[in-house]
Scaffold this active site. Structure first.
Site, PDB file in Angstrom:
ATOM      1  CG  ASP A  44      23.145 -13.046  53.032  1.00 55.12           C
ATOM      2  OD1 ASP A  44      22.433 -12.499  53.886  1.00 55.12           O
ATOM      3  OD2 ASP A  44      23.359 -12.553  51.910  1.00 55.12           O
ATOM      4  N   GLY A  45      25.385 -16.482  55.244  1.00 56.40           N
ATOM      5  CA  GLY A  45      25.720 -17.879  55.505  1.00 56.40           C
ATOM      6  C   GLY A  45      25.167 -18.353  56.833  1.00 56.40           C
ATOM      7  CG  ASN A 114      20.166 -18.894  48.869  1.00 57.03           C
ATOM      8  OD1 ASN A 114      19.154 -18.296  49.229  1.00 57.03           O
ATOM      9  ND2 ASN A 114      21.376 -18.450  49.121  1.00 57.03           N
ATOM     10  CE1 TYR A 157      27.348 -20.747  40.775  1.00 51.11           C
ATOM     11  CE2 TYR A 157      26.796 -22.571  42.225  1.00 51.11           C
ATOM     12  CZ  TYR A 157      27.545 -22.050  41.188  1.00 51.11           C
ATOM     13  OH  TYR A 157      28.480 -22.820  40.575  1.00 51.11           O
ATOM     14  CG  ASN A 158      19.291 -17.721  39.322  1.00 47.56           C
ATOM     15  OD1 ASN A 158      19.162 -18.522  38.407  1.00 47.56           O
ATOM     16  ND2 ASN A 158      18.655 -16.557  39.342  1.00 47.56           N
TER      17      ASN A 158
END
Length: 254
Positions: A44-45, A114, A157-158
């Site tokens: 994903d990065g 994101n 992160y959310n």
């Protein structure tokens, strides 16, 4: 419509580099300016990095997982790539644009696919004033920080901060606190996609805050405005039945 002019991008790890070498031998390596599609080999990065780096060419991007989590990626397979590209479902994502003002007066703009996150940069909790479309909604949030996430970023992160998972087609953003101390029971808010969200840092010298747009960090911020950027549209491709919408739903039942 066939997508046969492919530009491959791979992470530096051996697994991805070896896969790219085999695929380039089979399909060739179209220059970015002549390509019809970008195929990303990694995690994903790398997908986020590629989307940020190609947001002006409008090419669809198809990822194959040669990393770890791979939420934005498809399963890796070397056979039938052109056919998979032709049958793929697409998801359109608009990034967030951050305009951050530092304590020294410098203004920094950055895009996030994101989330935009504000995180305390010292030993004491951050104090944030939050406005939505110019109207004060919270006079003071005392917390480790807060973030504003897109539907595509809502599982990242959310979600780790106990924010909601949003369907990819939802016209909303998730505003989520991180370890809120006051108000202690505030779990965040869902905001219209068109909302302009302003964060003002209280006591910045005593309680410094850093802002991050995905991985791009700005330190010592005092005023941050975040809004969706409709002029930029990223098109991600997924194998049928395994699109981002399905993944977002499936993630809520594990």
């Amino acid at each position: 419509m066939g997508l046969e002019k492919i530009h491959f991008v791979a992470s530096p790890v051996a697994l991805a580099q070896e896969a790219m070498a085999r695929l380039v031998r089979r399909h060739g390596q179209a220059p970015l300016g002549e390509a019809e599609v970008i195929v990303v080999l990694g995690g994903d990065g790398l997908m986020l990095q590629t989307l940020h780096g190609t947001d002006k060419n409008g090419l669809p991007v198809y990822g194959m997982n040669r990393g770890t989590v791979g939420f934005l990626m498809n399963e890796y397979a070397e056979e039938g790539l052109v056919e998979r590209l032709g049958a793929a479902e697409s998801a359109v994502i608009n990034p967030l644009r951050m305009r951050a003002t530092r304590a020294d007066g410098a203004v920094v703009e950055a895009l996030a696919i994101n989330e935009i996150s504000l995180i305390r940069a010292g030993p004491q909790a951050a104090k944030l004033r939050i406005l939505v479309d110019g109207r004060e909604r919270m006079a003071e949030l005392v917390a480790d920080g807060a973030l504003l996430a897109t539907p595509a970023g809502s599982t990242a992160y959310n979600y780790s901060a106990h924010g909601p998972i949003l369907p990819i087609g939802a016209e909303v953003l998730a505003l989520t606190p991180m370890s809120a101390f006051r108000p202690r029971r505030w779990r965040g808010a869902l905001l219209p996609k068109e909302a302009h969200v302003t964060f003002e840092v209280r006591e910045p010298e005593k309680r410094p805050v850093a802002a991050a747009a995905d991985s791009a960090e700005v330190r010592d911020v005092i005023h941050i405005v975040v809004a969706s950027e409709p002029a930029i549209a990223h098109r991600l491709l997924f194998d049928p039945g395994h699109g981002l919408e399905e993944r977002l739903i499936r993630e809520q039942f594990v």
